[in-house]
Design a protein around this motif. Sequence first.
Motif, short mmCIF file in Angstrom:
data_model
loop_
_atom_site.label_atom_id
_atom_site.label_comp_id
_atom_site.label_asym_id
_atom_site.label_seq_id
_atom_site.Cartn_x
_atom_site.Cartn_y
_atom_site.Cartn_z
N THR A 60 -32.78 -14.81 25.39
CA THR A 60 -31.50 -14.53 26.02
C THR A 60 -31.41 -13.07 26.45
N ARG A 61 -31.93 -12.17 25.64
CA ARG A 61 -31.93 -10.74 26.01
C ARG A 61 -32.74 -10.49 27.28
N ALA A 62 -33.74 -11.34 27.52
CA ALA A 62 -34.57 -11.15 28.72
C ALA A 62 -33.78 -11.34 30.00
N THR A 63 -32.61 -11.96 29.92
CA THR A 63 -31.77 -12.12 31.10
C THR A 63 -30.95 -10.87 31.39
N GLY A 64 -31.00 -9.88 30.51
CA GLY A 64 -30.21 -8.68 30.69
C GLY A 64 -28.96 -8.65 29.84
N LEU A 65 -28.72 -9.70 29.10
CA LEU A 65 -27.54 -9.79 28.24
C LEU A 65 -27.83 -9.10 26.91
N LYS A 66 -26.92 -8.25 26.45
CA LYS A 66 -27.06 -7.59 25.16
C LYS A 66 -26.60 -8.53 24.06
N ALA B 216 -28.14 -28.28 13.63
CA ALA B 216 -26.82 -28.21 14.28
C ALA B 216 -26.42 -26.76 14.53
N ALA B 217 -26.61 -25.89 13.55
CA ALA B 217 -26.25 -24.48 13.71
C ALA B 217 -27.06 -23.83 14.84
N TYR B 218 -28.35 -24.12 14.87
CA TYR B 218 -29.19 -23.54 15.91
C TYR B 218 -28.75 -24.02 17.29
N ARG B 219 -28.52 -25.34 17.44
CA ARG B 219 -28.15 -25.87 18.74
C ARG B 219 -26.77 -25.37 19.20
N ILE B 220 -25.87 -25.18 18.27
CA ILE B 220 -24.55 -24.64 18.64
C ILE B 220 -24.69 -23.22 19.17
N ILE B 221 -25.47 -22.39 18.48
CA ILE B 221 -25.70 -21.02 18.98
C ILE B 221 -26.41 -21.06 20.33
N GLN B 222 -27.41 -21.93 20.45
CA GLN B 222 -28.15 -22.03 21.70
C GLN B 222 -27.24 -22.42 22.86
N GLU B 223 -26.39 -23.41 22.65
CA GLU B 223 -25.50 -23.85 23.72
C GLU B 223 -24.46 -22.78 24.04
N ALA B 224 -23.97 -22.09 23.01
CA ALA B 224 -22.99 -21.03 23.26
C ALA B 224 -23.61 -19.91 24.11
N LEU B 225 -24.86 -19.54 23.79
CA LEU B 225 -25.53 -18.51 24.59
C LEU B 225 -25.81 -19.00 26.01
N THR B 226 -26.14 -20.29 26.12
CA THR B 226 -26.35 -20.86 27.46
C THR B 226 -25.07 -20.76 28.29
N ASN B 227 -23.95 -21.10 27.69
CA ASN B 227 -22.69 -21.03 28.42
C ASN B 227 -22.35 -19.59 28.81
N VAL B 228 -22.69 -18.64 27.95
CA VAL B 228 -22.42 -17.24 28.28
C VAL B 228 -23.24 -16.81 29.50
N THR B 229 -24.53 -17.16 29.51
CA THR B 229 -25.38 -16.75 30.63
C THR B 229 -24.99 -17.44 31.93
N ARG B 230 -24.42 -18.63 31.82
CA ARG B 230 -24.12 -19.39 33.04
C ARG B 230 -22.72 -19.12 33.58
N HIS B 231 -21.76 -18.94 32.69
CA HIS B 231 -20.36 -18.96 33.12
C HIS B 231 -19.55 -17.71 32.81
N ALA B 232 -19.94 -16.93 31.82
CA ALA B 232 -19.01 -15.93 31.29
C ALA B 232 -18.99 -14.62 32.06
N SER B 233 -20.04 -14.32 32.81
CA SER B 233 -20.16 -13.00 33.45
C SER B 233 -20.03 -11.89 32.41
N ALA B 234 -20.68 -12.09 31.28
CA ALA B 234 -20.56 -11.14 30.17
C ALA B 234 -21.73 -10.16 30.19
N ARG B 235 -21.53 -9.04 29.50
CA ARG B 235 -22.58 -8.05 29.33
C ARG B 235 -23.13 -8.05 27.92
#
Length: 349
Positions: free
Chosen positions: A240-246, A263-282
Amino acid sequence: MAEWTRDALWAGAVLAGVLGLTYLNGPAPDVAGFVVIILTCGILAFRRRFPVSVTVGTIIGCGVYYPFVTSSGPLLAAFVIALYSVAAAGRIVLAIAIAVIAMTSVVLGEIATPVRHVDNIAMFMLVGWLVAVIALGAVSSGRRALVAEAEKRAAGDERLRIARELHDVLAHNISLINVQASAALHRRNNEPEALEAIKQASKDALRELRATLGVLRQVDEQAPTRPPGLSQLDELVERTRATGLKVTVDGEPRPLPPEVDLAAYRIIQEALTNVTRHASARAVNVRIQYGDKDMRVQVDDDGRGGDVHAGNGIRGMTERARSVGGELTVRGGTGGVRVSATLPIGAER
């Protein structure tokens, strides 16, 4: 073939029992009676395939045997077993109708002959036997229906689980590939880093895809890789950091029940996926906390926040949390989005 063999053995056992008791009660049947007994018991080998036809055949056999053969014997047992097969096949109403017709025929036969062949006690016992075998057949049919429904439901749950795994694996890694491809197009000087990240993300996607599809292999075939868990959190964060996200992480992985770990791993994975796709976060923070009986996974980003609409990703995270007895909430605000999941882990070890 095994079912046919069992039915053939059953037919042979019934034939042996009927012949043995017939000879014991004496006198021995003549050739015609012997043939009728063999044919009536022999067709029981087909009772699972053709339960109604076999039952009609046993009625005909009994109807020929008892009035016209001088020896007595328990050939009626063949009809009782065939009637059970009709009820066990789920055709309860037809089994009752056949039993009523058979009893009516017996009563009319007794009325038409001057000599009483079946006394009141025997008649009552015969009715009881027919009722009992129909009831047992109905219970057997109901049990098989419940087992079939349970197997169907389990197969449906397994398909949903596989679909959820595929969604999480592909959505995360394809999102990273998309971000890195965009970076390579817009920032020419970063092409080697972006292409390396694309290579690694595609490799990880294929690896997890093979692991997920491993459940479709034969039982004795080993899956190619172990299922993911929080022990692989560092790899997930680096991708995830390789995309430029801190990305920062608070908390360390601990040994967990396998289903909770996944379940814990997949929840974190999906949350990070949503951040990279939709959140415009830094920046995004992943926090893992442990209690005596449960653990908490929390992912906060500093994106645009606002109202959060539940798509496939959020629904998938919610289903994962519920599948292990936990719960998940997603809240958006002016400072970003918070994904919080509470998962049970049992007593503290």
